[in-house]
Scaffold this active site. Structure first.
Site, PDB file in Angstrom:
ATOM      1  N   HIS A  34      19.483  62.724 -12.929  1.00  0.00           N
ATOM      2  CA  HIS A  34      19.499  62.735 -14.385  1.00  0.00           C
ATOM      3  C   HIS A  34      18.335  61.780 -14.731  1.00  0.00           C
ATOM      4  CE1 HIS A  34      21.160  58.583 -13.760  1.00  0.00           C
ATOM      5  NE2 HIS A  34      22.382  59.128 -13.202  1.00  0.00           N
ATOM      6  N   HIS A  37      17.501  58.311 -13.114  1.00  0.00           N
ATOM      7  CA  HIS A  37      16.909  58.366 -11.828  1.00  0.00           C
ATOM      8  C   HIS A  37      15.450  58.335 -11.873  1.00  0.00           C
ATOM      9  CE1 HIS A  37      20.928  59.966 -10.473  1.00  0.00           C
ATOM     10  NE2 HIS A  37      20.743  58.866  -9.587  1.00  0.00           N
ATOM     11  N   GLN A  61      30.057  54.659   1.960  1.00  0.00           N
ATOM     12  CA  GLN A  61      30.361  54.025   0.705  1.00  0.00           C
ATOM     13  C   GLN A  61      31.496  54.584  -0.211  1.00  0.00           C
ATOM     14  OE1 GLN A  61      26.188  54.416  -0.593  1.00  0.00           O
ATOM     15  NE2 GLN A  61      26.868  54.614  -2.927  1.00  0.00           N
ATOM     16  N   GLY A 149      18.781  50.545 -10.055  1.00  0.00           N
ATOM     17  CA  GLY A 149      18.891  50.319 -11.520  1.00  0.00           C
ATOM     18  C   GLY A 149      20.040  49.467 -11.682  1.00  0.00           C
ATOM     19  N   LYS A 151      22.316  49.232 -13.878  1.00  0.00           N
ATOM     20  CA  LYS A 151      23.794  49.817 -14.158  1.00  0.00           C
ATOM     21  C   LYS A 151      24.483  49.549 -13.178  1.00  0.00           C
ATOM     22  CE  LYS A 151      26.171  53.959 -14.164  1.00  0.00           C
ATOM     23  NZ  LYS A 151      26.792  54.172 -12.827  1.00  0.00           N
ATOM     24  N   ASP A 152      23.942  49.683 -11.924  1.00  0.00           N
ATOM     25  CA  ASP A 152      24.807  49.133 -10.622  1.00  0.00           C
ATOM     26  C   ASP A 152      24.599  47.716 -10.343  1.00  0.00           C
ATOM     27  OD1 ASP A 152      26.087  51.764  -9.722  1.00  0.00           O
ATOM     28  OD2 ASP A 152      23.794  52.563  -9.998  1.00  0.00           O
ATOM     29  N   SER A 187      25.057  58.895 -15.690  1.00  0.00           N
ATOM     30  CA  SER A 187      25.732  58.626 -14.279  1.00  0.00           C
ATOM     31  C   SER A 187      26.059  60.056 -13.795  1.00  0.00           C
ATOM     32  CB  SER A 187      26.904  57.788 -14.317  1.00  0.00           C
ATOM     33  OG  SER A 187      27.704  58.126 -13.343  1.00  0.00           O
ATOM     34  N   ARG A 189      28.505  60.646 -12.325  1.00  0.00           N
ATOM     35  CA  ARG A 189      29.853  60.935 -12.233  1.00  0.00           C
ATOM     36  C   ARG A 189      30.433  61.140 -13.750  1.00  0.00           C
ATOM     37  NH1 ARG A 189      30.353  56.634  -8.055  1.00  0.00           N
ATOM     38  NH2 ARG A 189      31.375  57.808  -6.279  1.00  0.00           N
TER      39      ARG A 189
HETATM   40  P1  AMP Z   1      23.008  57.012  -7.410  1.00  0.00           P
HETATM   41  O1  AMP Z   1      22.218  58.098  -7.091  1.00  0.00           O
HETATM   42  O2  AMP Z   1      24.052  57.097  -8.506  1.00  0.00           O
HETATM   43  O3  AMP Z   1      23.339  56.308  -6.158  1.00  0.00           O
HETATM   44  O4  AMP Z   1      21.882  56.027  -8.043  1.00  0.00           O
HETATM   45  C1  AMP Z   1      20.655  55.945  -7.566  1.00  0.00           C
HETATM   46  C2  AMP Z   1      19.826  54.932  -8.285  1.00  0.00           C
HETATM   47  O5  AMP Z   1      19.854  55.119  -9.771  1.00  0.00           O
HETATM   48  C3  AMP Z   1      20.499  53.148  -8.306  1.00  0.00           C
HETATM   49  O6  AMP Z   1      19.622  52.491  -8.248  1.00  0.00           O
HETATM   50  C4  AMP Z   1      21.234  53.449  -9.583  1.00  0.00           C
HETATM   51  O7  AMP Z   1      21.658  51.991 -10.098  1.00  0.00           O
HETATM   52  C5  AMP Z   1      20.269  53.922 -10.338  1.00  0.00           C
HETATM   53  N1  AMP Z   1      20.868  54.577 -11.589  1.00  0.00           N
HETATM   54  C6  AMP Z   1      21.952  55.299 -11.727  1.00  0.00           C
HETATM   55  N2  AMP Z   1      22.139  55.587 -13.016  1.00  0.00           N
HETATM   56  C7  AMP Z   1      21.294  54.854 -13.776  1.00  0.00           C
HETATM   57  C8  AMP Z   1      21.160  54.693 -15.106  1.00  0.00           C
HETATM   58  N3  AMP Z   1      21.908  55.120 -16.212  1.00  0.00           N
HETATM   59  N4  AMP Z   1      19.958  53.814 -15.666  1.00  0.00           N
HETATM   60  C9  AMP Z   1      19.164  53.231 -14.508  1.00  0.00           C
HETATM   61  N5  AMP Z   1      19.203  53.479 -13.269  1.00  0.00           N
HETATM   62  C10 AMP Z   1      20.287  54.112 -12.942  1.00  0.00           C
END
Ligand code: AMP
Length: 280
Positions: A34, A37, A61, A149, A151-152, A187, A189
């Site tokens: 999204h 990313h 995880q 990010g 966010k996490d 997200s 999700r």
């Molecule tokens: P994920 O694919 O959800 O594991 O996320 C991959 C990376 O994207 C991680 O570093 C997350 O923290 C980051 N990320 C996910 N959603 C967001 C967001 N809304 N804003 C900034 N970074 C994000």
């Protein structure tokens, strides 16, 4: 954009970049990309001449009753977005590349006091799974810089700890949470939410903002702010897991006069577990 699926090929490509003294910025993801990313990718591109993105839905995880099987896998579209974003290489290893035998997914990396609180308490083994896969990915991709990010938020602290404890030669850069226009943190999700849940979901961020304002006003104790927020969320139909004011450096429980604070929330909306946070 090169598409790479094996560890050997990935190492070879990174070796070739390194031989030419081309620094590598790395963005690990689980795909279903999204705009949040893509912000990470764009930041990566400003930091190094070569940008590598990984897409790997990491089984380690996810808990036994979590959404590993249902997690959205949209590789074709992700590829398209990464091509558009001018990424140099996409690393999409199969599960048996990262975890070749039964013992390889038994590795555990815990940081007591950090990886076992908040999301780590509700999702035992989650941050160990994150740390194990990120360590593997760093060793394979050999980046100079990796972008994550905020966010996490807890994940970022776990990764910084991983880098420090194992002396990994990677600089960790973070970017602020990217949000929808109504404040909901982007997200993968969010796609699980029903139309009605989607309408309610922005309250999570609104509640964080209200708590931040209360903190700034210094009129209410931390525990009261947390309790009020839990009540607001519960009334709206959330099942809060935690709503917690913590020290932003290590997530310890802060004294009331602490200035470096982060407010973190995790709450279920229907079957979807949403997380968000706000730095003070
Ligand atoms: P994920 O694919 O959800 O594991 O996320 C991959 C990376 O994207 C991680 O570093 C997350 O923290 C980051 N990320 C996910 N959603 C967001 C967001 N809304 N804003 C900034 N970074 C994000």
């Amino acid at each position: 954009m090169q598409i790479i699926t094996t560890i050997n090929e990935m190492k070879a490509l990174s070796d070739s970049f390194r031989k030419k003294n081309e620094r590598i910025a790395f963005v690990p993801t689980m795909g279903n990309l999204h705009p949040g990313h893509i912000q990470l990718v764009e930041r990566a591109e400003t930091l190094a001449p070569k940008t590598i993105v990984s897409i790997f839905v990491n089984p380690l995880q996810f808990g036994a009753n979590e959404d590993f099987d249902a997690y959205p896998r949209t590789l074709e579209h992700d590829r398209y977005l990464l091509e558009l974003a001018n990424v140099d290489a996409l690393f999409t290893p199969a599960r048996n590349e990262i975890y070749p035998d039964k013992n390889s997914n038994k590795e555990v990396i815990e940081f007591p006091g950090l990886s076992d609180i908040l999301c780590g308490a509700s999702r035992p083994g989650h941050f160990s799974g994150v740390a194990v896969v990120v360590k593997h990915l760093f060793e394979t991709v050999q980046p100079d810089i990796a972008i994550f990010g905020e966010k996490d938020y807890q994940q970022v602290l776990v990764i910084k700890k991983l880098v420090a404890e194992y002396d990994l030669p990677v600089e960790i850069i973070t970017i602020p949470t990217q949000r929808e226009s109504d404040g909901l943190a982007m997200s993968s999700r969010n796609g699980y939410l029903s139309e009605q849940e989607r309408q309610v979901a922005p309250l999570l961020y609104k509640t964080l903002c209200q708590a931040r304002d209360q903190l700034r006003a210094k009129a209410v104790h931390f525990s009261e702010i947390e309790q009020q927020a839990n009540e607001v969320l519960t009334k709206a139909g959330f099942k809060p897991d935690y709503f917690s004011i913590r020290h932003s450096g290590d997530l310890s429980e802060p004294a009331e006069d602490e200035k470096q604070l982060v407010i973190l929330v995790a709450a279920y909306l229907g079957k979807t577990r949403l997380i968000d946070n706000i730095l003070i």
